[in-house]
Write a protein that holds these residues in place. Structure first.
Motif, PDB file in Angstrom:
ATOM      1  N   GLY A 189      12.834 -32.756  28.387  1.00  0.00           N
ATOM      2  CA  GLY A 189      12.981 -31.816  27.289  1.00  0.00           C
ATOM      3  C   GLY A 189      13.412 -32.498  26.001  1.00  0.00           C
ATOM      4  N   TRP A 190      14.395 -33.405  26.107  1.00  0.00           N
ATOM      5  CA  TRP A 190      14.844 -34.129  24.910  1.00  0.00           C
ATOM      6  C   TRP A 190      13.767 -35.082  24.402  1.00  0.00           C
ATOM      7  CZ3 TRP A 190      18.445 -32.633  21.871  1.00  0.00           C
ATOM      8  CH2 TRP A 190      19.546 -31.916  22.348  1.00  0.00           C
ATOM      9  N   GLU A 191      13.048 -35.721  25.333  1.00  0.00           N
ATOM     10  CA  GLU A 191      11.964 -36.612  24.913  1.00  0.00           C
ATOM     11  C   GLU A 191      10.889 -35.829  24.165  1.00  0.00           C
ATOM     12  OE1 GLU A 191      10.571 -38.406  28.467  1.00  0.00           O
ATOM     13  OE2 GLU A 191      12.187 -39.892  28.598  1.00  0.00           O
ATOM     14  N   ALA A 192      10.542 -34.650  24.679  1.00  0.00           N
ATOM     15  CA  ALA A 192       9.517 -33.834  24.024  1.00  0.00           C
ATOM     16  C   ALA A 192       9.999 -33.326  22.670  1.00  0.00           C
ATOM     17  CB  ALA A 192       9.135 -32.658  24.925  1.00  0.00           C
ATOM     18  N   PHE A 193      11.275 -32.983  22.586  1.00  0.00           N
ATOM     19  CA  PHE A 193      11.816 -32.469  21.322  1.00  0.00           C
ATOM     20  C   PHE A 193      11.836 -33.550  20.247  1.00  0.00           C
ATOM     21  CE2 PHE A 193      15.373 -31.526  18.449  1.00  0.00           C
ATOM     22  CZ  PHE A 193      15.032 -30.253  18.042  1.00  0.00           C
ATOM     23  N   ARG A 194      12.133 -34.805  20.667  1.00  0.00           N
ATOM     24  CA  ARG A 194      12.268 -35.892  19.686  1.00  0.00           C
ATOM     25  C   ARG A 194      11.007 -36.723  19.538  1.00  0.00           C
ATOM     26  NH1 ARG A 194      17.504 -36.867  22.489  1.00  0.00           N
ATOM     27  NH2 ARG A 194      16.389 -38.492  23.624  1.00  0.00           N
ATOM     28  N   ARG A 195       9.917 -36.314  20.165  1.00  0.00           N
ATOM     29  CA  ARG A 195       8.727 -37.162  20.097  1.00  0.00           C
ATOM     30  C   ARG A 195       8.200 -37.290  18.670  1.00  0.00           C
ATOM     31  NH1 ARG A 195       3.752 -33.857  21.357  1.00  0.00           N
ATOM     32  NH2 ARG A 195       4.441 -31.687  21.275  1.00  0.00           N
ATOM     33  N   ARG A 196       7.690 -38.446  18.399  1.00  0.00           N
ATOM     34  CA  ARG A 196       7.243 -38.767  17.046  1.00  0.00           C
ATOM     35  C   ARG A 196       6.089 -37.857  16.609  1.00  0.00           C
ATOM     36  NH1 ARG A 196       6.207 -44.980  16.085  1.00  0.00           N
ATOM     37  NH2 ARG A 196       8.402 -44.885  16.751  1.00  0.00           N
ATOM     38  N   GLY A 197       6.187 -37.394  15.379  1.00  0.00           N
ATOM     39  CA  GLY A 197       5.160 -36.538  14.824  1.00  0.00           C
ATOM     40  C   GLY A 197       5.365 -35.060  15.086  1.00  0.00           C
ATOM     41  N   ALA A 198       6.361 -34.715  15.937  1.00  0.00           N
ATOM     42  CA  ALA A 198       6.573 -33.306  16.261  1.00  0.00           C
ATOM     43  C   ALA A 198       8.021 -32.876  16.033  1.00  0.00           C
ATOM     44  CB  ALA A 198       6.180 -33.040  17.715  1.00  0.00           C
ATOM     45  N   ARG A 199       8.859 -33.762  15.497  1.00  0.00           N
ATOM     46  CA  ARG A 199      10.278 -33.429  15.361  1.00  0.00           C
ATOM     47  C   ARG A 199      10.513 -32.268  14.410  1.00  0.00           C
ATOM     48  NH1 ARG A 199      12.771 -39.605  14.996  1.00  0.00           N
ATOM     49  NH2 ARG A 199      12.082 -40.253  17.092  1.00  0.00           N
ATOM     50  N   ALA A 200       9.867 -32.312  13.245  1.00  0.00           N
ATOM     51  CA  ALA A 200      10.056 -31.234  12.271  1.00  0.00           C
ATOM     52  C   ALA A 200       9.544 -29.911  12.826  1.00  0.00           C
ATOM     53  CB  ALA A 200       9.336 -31.580  10.967  1.00  0.00           C
ATOM     54  N   ARG A 201       8.403 -29.940  13.481  1.00  0.00           N
ATOM     55  CA  ARG A 201       7.834 -28.723  14.059  1.00  0.00           C
ATOM     56  C   ARG A 201       8.724 -28.170  15.159  1.00  0.00           C
ATOM     57  NH1 ARG A 201       2.312 -29.717  16.916  1.00  0.00           N
ATOM     58  NH2 ARG A 201       3.774 -30.738  18.340  1.00  0.00           N
ATOM     59  N   ASN A 202       9.263 -29.060  15.994  1.00  0.00           N
ATOM     60  CA  ASN A 202      10.131 -28.623  17.078  1.00  0.00           C
ATOM     61  C   ASN A 202      11.450 -28.060  16.553  1.00  0.00           C
ATOM     62  OD1 ASN A 202       8.253 -29.369  19.004  1.00  0.00           O
ATOM     63  ND2 ASN A 202       9.158 -31.388  19.341  1.00  0.00           N
ATOM     64  N   ALA A 203      11.993 -28.701  15.517  1.00  0.00           N
ATOM     65  CA  ALA A 203      13.243 -28.206  14.932  1.00  0.00           C
ATOM     66  C   ALA A 203      13.049 -26.808  14.354  1.00  0.00           C
ATOM     67  CB  ALA A 203      13.731 -29.164  13.847  1.00  0.00           C
ATOM     68  N   ALA A 204      11.895 -26.578  13.728  1.00  0.00           N
ATOM     69  CA  ALA A 204      11.608 -25.257  13.181  1.00  0.00           C
ATOM     70  C   ALA A 204      11.398 -24.232  14.293  1.00  0.00           C
ATOM     71  CB  ALA A 204      10.376 -25.320  12.286  1.00  0.00           C
ATOM     72  N   ALA A 205      10.805 -24.677  15.395  1.00  0.00           N
ATOM     73  CA  ALA A 205      10.540 -23.757  16.508  1.00  0.00           C
ATOM     74  C   ALA A 205      11.799 -23.432  17.306  1.00  0.00           C
ATOM     75  CB  ALA A 205       9.490 -24.350  17.442  1.00  0.00           C
ATOM     76  N   LEU A 206      12.816 -24.283  17.203  1.00  0.00           N
ATOM     77  CA  LEU A 206      14.031 -24.078  17.994  1.00  0.00           C
ATOM     78  C   LEU A 206      14.703 -22.753  17.660  1.00  0.00           C
ATOM     79  CD1 LEU A 206      16.009 -25.189  20.066  1.00  0.00           C
ATOM     80  CD2 LEU A 206      17.203 -26.375  18.205  1.00  0.00           C
ATOM     81  N   GLY A 207      14.775 -22.432  16.367  1.00  0.00           N
ATOM     82  CA  GLY A 207      15.385 -21.164  15.981  1.00  0.00           C
ATOM     83  C   GLY A 207      14.653 -19.975  16.562  1.00  0.00           C
ATOM     84  N   GLY A 208      13.323 -20.038  16.565  1.00  0.00           N
ATOM     85  CA  GLY A 208      12.537 -18.958  17.146  1.00  0.00           C
ATOM     86  C   GLY A 208      12.759 -18.825  18.641  1.00  0.00           C
ATOM     87  N   LEU A 209      12.885 -19.969  19.331  1.00  0.00           N
ATOM     88  CA  LEU A 209      13.129 -19.935  20.777  1.00  0.00           C
ATOM     89  C   LEU A 209      14.491 -19.335  21.090  1.00  0.00           C
ATOM     90  CD1 LEU A 209      11.703 -23.404  21.902  1.00  0.00           C
ATOM     91  CD2 LEU A 209      10.796 -21.137  22.472  1.00  0.00           C
ATOM     92  N   VAL A 210      15.498 -19.674  20.282  1.00  0.00           N
ATOM     93  CA  VAL A 210      16.827 -19.098  20.484  1.00  0.00           C
ATOM     94  C   VAL A 210      16.768 -17.580  20.309  1.00  0.00           C
ATOM     95  CG1 VAL A 210      19.166 -18.965  19.547  1.00  0.00           C
ATOM     96  CG2 VAL A 210      18.074 -21.187  19.828  1.00  0.00           C
TER      97      VAL A 210
END
Length: 359
Positions: free
Chosen positions: A85-106
């Motif tokens: 999960g942490w590897e997928a969240f921090r993977r290169r090229g997707a960090r900004a997208r994942n950070a933005a999606a985190l709020g929606g998931l919460v």
């Protein structure tokens, strides 16, 4: 395609009597809470000694929750999911997208709990009532117990109060106003929400034959605990308002007992999923990363059925917990290389051969 399920190594099966690292971390957590209580209550100036029993129960619960959570997090399946999960969240090229999606998931997974709504609307409403009732109660109860929140009268007006968070004044209100009513009865409001949710849960479980068939004793125990805490809390208010304080001492002791037992039950019962659920947010990023990567294809039909990353993780983790699904004859290298429809077909063919055919 015969497969075997070999036992896990003795070292993997034998759990230590005490996980020292987890115990040390849990002890540190308890010390941190005590320090925060001391500092946040103005060196115990605002700490209410009458709430010492609640504080003791909270400290024991903190130790048990942290200990069990760390032990759970180090189990092979959980540890692998956490790392992926942490590897997928921090993977290169997707960090900004994942950070933005985190709020929606919460919002959707933790607060709105949409995944429950898809299963049953009644079940979702019950979860929401219990969730927000418990959240509201915790937001008030713990700060009061720790001495972080207290109220002071303002000037000569006995009706005017000010709420202090630590030593900072936050809200001034009239005790007889709507705001004052809500502030002084917020725990009663939370109790009503929880009781309503518990009643919906019980009504559904008693009417749904499928739920009854899969019922476990721990399910009713969690509901009974929530109901007892909420009801005894309401009874304290009833004693103060309508019974002229009769039975208040007994009811206060009974309420404290239910709260403390409830806190101690959290790490060992069904309510522990309160702490497990946030960790599952990483699964969404894990699935997204797998969907964008190489897909595993069934050896029998050639259809893609899951991510290759997930299948590889299964092949590596399952033997660690005592399940080895390697094939014992020429063909696929592992039962995990078979898609679900083909698994059902192979099981049906094996059963047909076993009984000499169907029809």
């Amino acid at each position: 395609m015969p497969v075997t399920s070999t036992p896990a190594p003795a070292a993997a099966r034998r759990d230590p009597a005490l996980d020292r690292r987890a115990a040390a971390s849990a002890t540190v957590a308890v010390v941190v809470v005590l320090v925060l209580v001391y500092v946040g209550s103005g060196r115990l100036r605002w700490f209410d000694a009458a709430l010492a029993g609640y504080l003791l129960g909270t400290l024991l619960a903190v130790f048990a929750v942290v200990y069990r959570y760390l032990v759970w997090l180090r189990r092979p399946p959980t540890a692998r999911l956490n790392r992926r999960g942490w590897e997928a969240f921090r993977r290169r090229g997707a960090r900004a997208r994942n950070a933005a999606a985190l709020g929606g998931l919460v919002g959707t997974n933790l607060l709105a709990q949409r995944f429950i709504r898809h299963r049953s609307r009644v079940r979702w409403v019950a979860h929401q009532l219990v969730f927000w009732g418990c959240l509201l109660a915790a937001a008030v109860t713990f700060p009061l117990t720790f001495g972080w929140l207290h109220f002071e009268s303002v000037g000569q007006e006995s009706r005017q109060y000010e709420a202090y968070l630590f030593d900072v004044g936050t809200l001034s209100f009239d005790a007889r106003s709507v705001v004052g009513f809500v502030v002084f009865h917020v725990l009663n409001i939370a109790a009503v929400l929880v009781i309503a949710g518990v009643v919906l849960f019980l009504a559904r479980r008693l009417r749904d034959r499928g739920a009854l068939a899969t019922e476990r004793s721990g399910d009713f125990l969690a509901l009974a605990g929530l109901f007892a805490v909420s009801l005894t809390g309401l009874m304290l208010t009833a004693s103060s308002l309508w019974l002229e304080g009769r039975f208040y001492s007994f009811l206060n002791t009974l309420h404290a007992l239910t709260v403390i037992l409830g806190l101690l039950y959290i790490p060992f019962g069904k309510l522990f999923h309160i702490f497990q659920r946030p960790a599952n947010l990483g699964v969404a990023f894990y699935k997204a990363a797998g969907a964008e990567g190489v897909q595993a294809r069934c050896w029998r039909c050639g259809d893609a059925f899951a991510s290759a990353l997930q299948m590889q993780d299964l092949k590596e983790v399952l033997p660690q917990v005592g399940f080895d699904y390697s094939a014992q004859e020429p063909g696929p290298g592992n039962w995990q290389d078979t898609c679900p429809p083909c698994r059902r077909a192979l099981v049906g063919r094996a059963q047909a051969r076993r009984v000499g055919g169907f029809g």
